[in-house]
Write an enzyme that holds these catalytic residues in place. Structure first.
Site, PDB file in Angstrom:
ATOM      1  N   GLN A 126      -5.880  39.763  36.241  1.00  0.00           N
ATOM      2  CA  GLN A 126      -5.664  38.988  37.471  1.00  0.00           C
ATOM      3  C   GLN A 126      -4.207  39.140  37.911  1.00  0.00           C
ATOM      4  OE1 GLN A 126      -7.851  34.936  37.115  1.00  0.00           O
ATOM      5  NE2 GLN A 126      -7.450  35.612  35.041  1.00  0.00           N
ATOM      6  N   HIS A 182      -6.697  41.301  41.450  1.00  0.00           N
ATOM      7  CA  HIS A 182      -5.929  40.610  42.501  1.00  0.00           C
ATOM      8  C   HIS A 182      -4.861  41.505  43.110  1.00  0.00           C
ATOM      9  CE1 HIS A 182      -7.172  36.489  40.620  1.00  0.00           C
ATOM     10  NE2 HIS A 182      -8.175  37.162  41.131  1.00  0.00           N
ATOM     11  N   CYS A 224       1.339  46.734  61.006  1.00  0.00           N
ATOM     12  CA  CYS A 224       0.802  48.039  60.619  1.00  0.00           C
ATOM     13  C   CYS A 224       0.908  49.007  61.804  1.00  0.00           C
ATOM     14  CB  CYS A 224      -0.650  47.851  60.204  1.00  0.00           C
ATOM     15  SG  CYS A 224      -1.521  49.382  59.857  1.00  0.00           S
TER      16      CYS A 224
HETATM   17  P1  NAD Z   1      -2.944  30.477  35.352  1.00  0.00           P
HETATM   18  O1  NAD Z   1      -1.512  30.252  35.730  1.00  0.00           O
HETATM   19  O2  NAD Z   1      -3.987  29.692  36.037  1.00  0.00           O
HETATM   20  O3  NAD Z   1      -3.119  30.217  33.799  1.00  0.00           O
HETATM   21  C1  NAD Z   1      -2.264  30.783  32.869  1.00  0.00           C
HETATM   22  C2  NAD Z   1      -2.675  30.287  31.503  1.00  0.00           C
HETATM   23  O4  NAD Z   1      -1.916  31.010  30.551  1.00  0.00           O
HETATM   24  C3  NAD Z   1      -2.406  28.803  31.272  1.00  0.00           C
HETATM   25  O5  NAD Z   1      -3.617  28.159  30.910  1.00  0.00           O
HETATM   26  C4  NAD Z   1      -1.387  28.781  30.115  1.00  0.00           C
HETATM   27  O6  NAD Z   1      -1.674  27.772  29.174  1.00  0.00           O
HETATM   28  C5  NAD Z   1      -1.535  30.144  29.504  1.00  0.00           C
HETATM   29  N1  NAD Z   1      -0.306  30.701  28.935  1.00  0.00           N
HETATM   30  C6  NAD Z   1       0.950  30.670  29.448  1.00  0.00           C
HETATM   31  N2  NAD Z   1       1.805  31.367  28.671  1.00  0.00           N
HETATM   32  C7  NAD Z   1       1.057  31.840  27.636  1.00  0.00           C
HETATM   33  C8  NAD Z   1       1.356  32.629  26.495  1.00  0.00           C
HETATM   34  N3  NAD Z   1       2.586  33.072  26.238  1.00  0.00           N
HETATM   35  N4  NAD Z   1       0.334  32.945  25.658  1.00  0.00           N
HETATM   36  C9  NAD Z   1      -0.930  32.503  25.871  1.00  0.00           C
HETATM   37  N5  NAD Z   1      -1.268  31.724  26.941  1.00  0.00           N
HETATM   38  C10 NAD Z   1      -0.282  31.423  27.810  1.00  0.00           C
HETATM   39  O7  NAD Z   1      -3.192  32.037  35.463  1.00  0.00           O
HETATM   40  P2  NAD Z   1      -4.481  32.853  35.906  1.00  0.00           P
HETATM   41  O8  NAD Z   1      -5.662  32.343  35.170  1.00  0.00           O
HETATM   42  O9  NAD Z   1      -4.096  34.270  35.781  1.00  0.00           O
HETATM   43  O10 NAD Z   1      -4.706  32.506  37.429  1.00  0.00           O
HETATM   44  C11 NAD Z   1      -3.626  32.360  38.308  1.00  0.00           C
HETATM   45  C12 NAD Z   1      -3.476  33.351  39.427  1.00  0.00           C
HETATM   46  O11 NAD Z   1      -2.086  33.616  39.508  1.00  0.00           O
HETATM   47  C13 NAD Z   1      -4.072  34.703  39.262  1.00  0.00           C
HETATM   48  O12 NAD Z   1      -4.719  34.952  40.457  1.00  0.00           O
HETATM   49  C14 NAD Z   1      -2.911  35.681  39.132  1.00  0.00           C
HETATM   50  O13 NAD Z   1      -3.141  36.795  39.966  1.00  0.00           O
HETATM   51  C15 NAD Z   1      -1.756  34.948  39.727  1.00  0.00           C
HETATM   52  N6  NAD Z   1      -0.433  35.148  39.093  1.00  0.00           N
HETATM   53  C16 NAD Z   1      -0.093  36.351  38.544  1.00  0.00           C
HETATM   54  C17 NAD Z   1       1.156  36.524  37.946  1.00  0.00           C
HETATM   55  C18 NAD Z   1       1.497  37.876  37.371  1.00  0.00           C
HETATM   56  O14 NAD Z   1       1.085  38.913  37.918  1.00  0.00           O
HETATM   57  N7  NAD Z   1       2.249  37.922  36.274  1.00  0.00           N
HETATM   58  C19 NAD Z   1       2.048  35.459  37.877  1.00  0.00           C
HETATM   59  C20 NAD Z   1       1.684  34.228  38.464  1.00  0.00           C
HETATM   60  C21 NAD Z   1       0.431  34.090  39.056  1.00  0.00           C
END
Ligand code: NAD
Length: 252
Positions: free
Chosen positions: A104, A124, A157
């Site tokens: 995601q 995503h 665009c």
């Molecule tokens: P979310 O933020 O809903 O959930 C993240 C989960 O990860 C939480 O439940 C948390 O407890 C857990 N977590 C945090 N750090 C951790 C670790 N070190 N080890 C294990 N677990 C850990 O994220 P989601 O389910 O991916 O959904 C959120 C949306 O946000 C997605 O659509 C995603 O595309 C987007 N998003 C992406 C990024 C990225 O690309 N890095 C960053 C922020 C949000």
């Protein structure tokens, strides 16, 4: 034996006998690379919700907010490097046990960890490209960000005059059909489904582990906070992914 050690052994047993592992990763796998997630306690996103697709298209002030927020986030994403959890998943691929990673995330860290690009499904989108919100044409995000930084408002665009933004999926925007179809195929074909760092609150990604369970694949969840699928999982490990995944791969 401690509770954690027992869970590590249970998870390692399941991983050892699997040959077609599929991982679903979320923002939580990248927090240890310095990119904040959405739903951990204290996240800025909880007080300042991200711009929705509907608002981006319809409200100039939402587009302004989008570019302001992106400015802060993109510097964190550009600086980020894969952490031990990303590398452990790449090791599973090297061992020939990984069918694919459905992510995601838009940060590109799985690619940087060394997976074959065709093994990664970005549900995503990606922040490493720009895309038109109308015709979908891809272009350079560096060039687009440069135009914004120079003060351009609402870049359009050149093909269809649609609004341009990063090639990520905003809330309310459709997940690309081809990616979703491939993700469902993987969830159906896998012999073990592994969730890493996802709250499992975002659809349709949250349906994928259920699909795997329906096809009798064992489910392992590695996530700091509880998820709604914990009661159905074979093993739930509420520890940091960067700590747990490398240990698991070492135990194989
Ligand atoms: P979310 O933020 O809903 O959930 C993240 C989960 O990860 C939480 O439940 C948390 O407890 C857990 N977590 C945090 N750090 C951790 C670790 N070190 N080890 C294990 N677990 C850990 O994220 P989601 O389910 O991916 O959904 C959120 C949306 O946000 C997605 O659509 C995603 O595309 C987007 N998003 C992406 C990024 C990225 O690309 N890095 C960053 C922020 C949000």
């Amino acid at each position: 034996m401690t509770d954690l050690l027992e869970k590590l052994y249970d998870a390692a047993d399941l991983l050892r006998s699997a040959q077609q592992i599929v991982a679903l990763t979320g923002a939580g796998i990248s927090t240890e690379s310095g990119i904040p997630d959405f739903r951990s306690p204290g996240s800025i996103w909880l007080s300042q919700p991200p711009v929705s697709f509907h608002d981006f298209i319809n409200k100039p002030e939402a587009r302004q907010q989008y570019w302001q927020t992106r400015h802060g986030l993109s510097s964190q994403v550009v600086r980020a490097r894969p952490n031990a959890a990303h590398r452990a998943l790449a090791d599973l691929e090297l061992r020939g046990q990984l069918l694919g990673v459905i992510t995601q995330n838009f940060d590109g860290l799985h690619q940087d960890a060394g997976h074959q690009p065709e093994r990664i499904i970005e549900l995503h989108g990606t922040s490493r490209a720009a895309a038109c919100t109308l015709c979908g044409a891809r272009s350079s995000i560096t060039e687009l960000q440069g135009r914004i930084d120079k003060g351009e408002i609402d870049p359009r665009c050149p093909e269809c005059n649609g609004f341009l933004k990063a090639a990520t999926i905003l809330f309310g925007q459709h997940v690309p059909e081809a990616e979703l179809a491939r993700a469902k195929e993987l969830a159906t074909d896998c012999d073990l489904f592994l969730v890493v760092g996802s709250s499992l609150k975002v659809m349709p990604a949250a349906l994928l582990p259920r699909l795997a369970l329906k096809h009798i694949a064992p489910l392992i969840i590695i996530n700091l906070q509880p998820t709604s699928l914990d009661p159905l999982a074979d093993v739930v490990i509420a520890e940091k992914a960067g700590l747990v995944l490398p240990q698991l791969v070492e135990m194989l």
